[in-house]
Design a protein around this motif. Structure first.
Motif, mmCIF file in Angstrom:
data_model
loop_
_atom_site.group_PDB
_atom_site.id
_atom_site.type_symbol
_atom_site.label_atom_id
_atom_site.label_comp_id
_atom_site.label_asym_id
_atom_site.label_seq_id
_atom_site.Cartn_x
_atom_site.Cartn_y
_atom_site.Cartn_z
ATOM 1 N N SER A 172 0.815 -1.213 0.000
ATOM 2 C CA SER A 172 0.000 0.000 0.000
ATOM 3 C C SER A 172 0.849 1.263 0.000
ATOM 4 O O SER A 172 0.384 2.333 -0.423
ATOM 5 C CB SER A 172 -0.935 0.012 1.210
ATOM 6 O OG SER A 172 -1.848 -1.066 1.162
ATOM 7 N N THR A 173 2.077 1.152 0.495
ATOM 8 C CA THR A 173 3.024 2.264 0.462
ATOM 9 C C THR A 173 4.336 1.766 -0.138
ATOM 10 O O THR A 173 4.641 0.571 -0.075
ATOM 11 C CB THR A 173 3.284 2.804 1.881
ATOM 12 O OG1 THR A 173 3.718 1.717 2.718
ATOM 13 C CG2 THR A 173 2.023 3.408 2.475
ATOM 14 N N TYR A 196 2.769 -0.813 9.461
ATOM 15 C CA TYR A 196 1.698 -1.777 9.273
ATOM 16 C C TYR A 196 1.510 -2.568 10.567
ATOM 17 O O TYR A 196 2.487 -2.971 11.211
ATOM 18 C CB TYR A 196 2.035 -2.752 8.149
ATOM 19 C CG TYR A 196 2.065 -2.125 6.769
ATOM 20 C CD1 TYR A 196 0.980 -2.244 5.900
ATOM 21 C CD2 TYR A 196 3.188 -1.425 6.321
ATOM 22 C CE1 TYR A 196 1.003 -1.685 4.632
ATOM 23 C CE2 TYR A 196 3.224 -0.854 5.058
ATOM 24 C CZ TYR A 196 2.125 -0.994 4.214
ATOM 25 O OH TYR A 196 2.157 -0.438 2.958
ATOM 26 N N LEU A 211 -2.739 -0.693 7.489
ATOM 27 C CA LEU A 211 -1.790 0.412 7.346
ATOM 28 C C LEU A 211 -2.122 1.493 8.365
ATOM 29 O O LEU A 211 -3.260 1.895 8.493
ATOM 30 C CB LEU A 211 -1.860 0.974 5.929
ATOM 31 C CG LEU A 211 -0.988 2.190 5.629
ATOM 32 C CD1 LEU A 211 0.486 1.855 5.799
ATOM 33 C CD2 LEU A 211 -1.266 2.702 4.229
#
Length: 211
Positions: A172-173, A196, A211
């Motif tokens: 996600s990042t 996370y 997240l």
């Protein structure tokens, strides 16, 4: 005393505020390692006894009776000069990782390669019934990847919903996973600019990451 501390050194958080951090000590009667130390840990077994393990570029050592005992596996390790060792204790089993070699384990004495399915990893830590590995290579480079062993079996890394060994990626990042640790019953994985939180949820997902 009224006011705000605007700068300090050698202080660490404490349950009642802050306290002085421990100072570095050179233990008396302990010889130097045969090579530069690239990671070390004091690890506690189930009976409360402790092991002090230190890793060099191509070897692992254990402090025993005031001497460094070479506890390297049969073959030397292949890490580079910038490799760093990560250690964790799972029951009576000591786990070591340097990302250049497959995960290592030792119940006592010399280390050996963990069984089939184990990745190479930058970071290892224990959480609940599992050993968690972060920043892994399981045949493919996955710097954002995680992998956990089978429940209550640090030597089984073959993925299975039955044993609950699993793996995944935190995408996600951007960036690689740089650190990890247990927080109560949760697993925490860090990137340079994100965190996370992993929660064990059982099959089929095994670990759910937020997240």
């Amino acid at each position: 005393t009224p006011g705000v501390l605007v700068d300090c050194a050698q202080f660490i958080p404490y349950r009642s505020g802050m306290e002085a951090a421990p100072t570095l000590q050179t233990p008396a009667g302990v010889p130097t390692l045969a090579a530069a130390c690239q990671g070390a840990a004091v690890l506690t077994r189930l009976d409360g006894t402790r092991r002090l393990i230190a890793g060099a570029q191509t070897a692992l050592y254990e402090l025993t009776g005031g001497l460094w005992d070479n506890v390297t596996r049969v073959a030397a390790y292949t890490g580079g000069s910038d490799s760093r060792w990560s250690f964790t204790q799972f029951g009576n089993t000591t786990i070591a990782a340097n990302r250049a070699d497959v995960l290592q384990f030792s119940n006592s004495g010399d280390f050996a390669d963990i069984g089939s399915g184990a990745p190479r990893a930058e970071i290892v830590f224990s959480v609940g019934a599992f050993v968690m590995a972060l920043n892994v290579n399981d045949g493919a480079e996955k710097p954002d990847g995680w992998h956990c062993c089978a429940a209550f079996n640090a030597n089984d890394w073959n993925e299975s919903t039955t044993t609950q060994s699993a793996s995944g990626r935190l995408v996600s990042t951007p960036g690689a996973l740089t650190a990890g640790l247990r927080l109560g019953e949760y697993a925490v994985a860090y990137k340079n600019s994100s965190i996370y939180l992993g929660q064990y949820v059982g099959a089929p997902v095994i670990w759910d990451w937020l997240l």
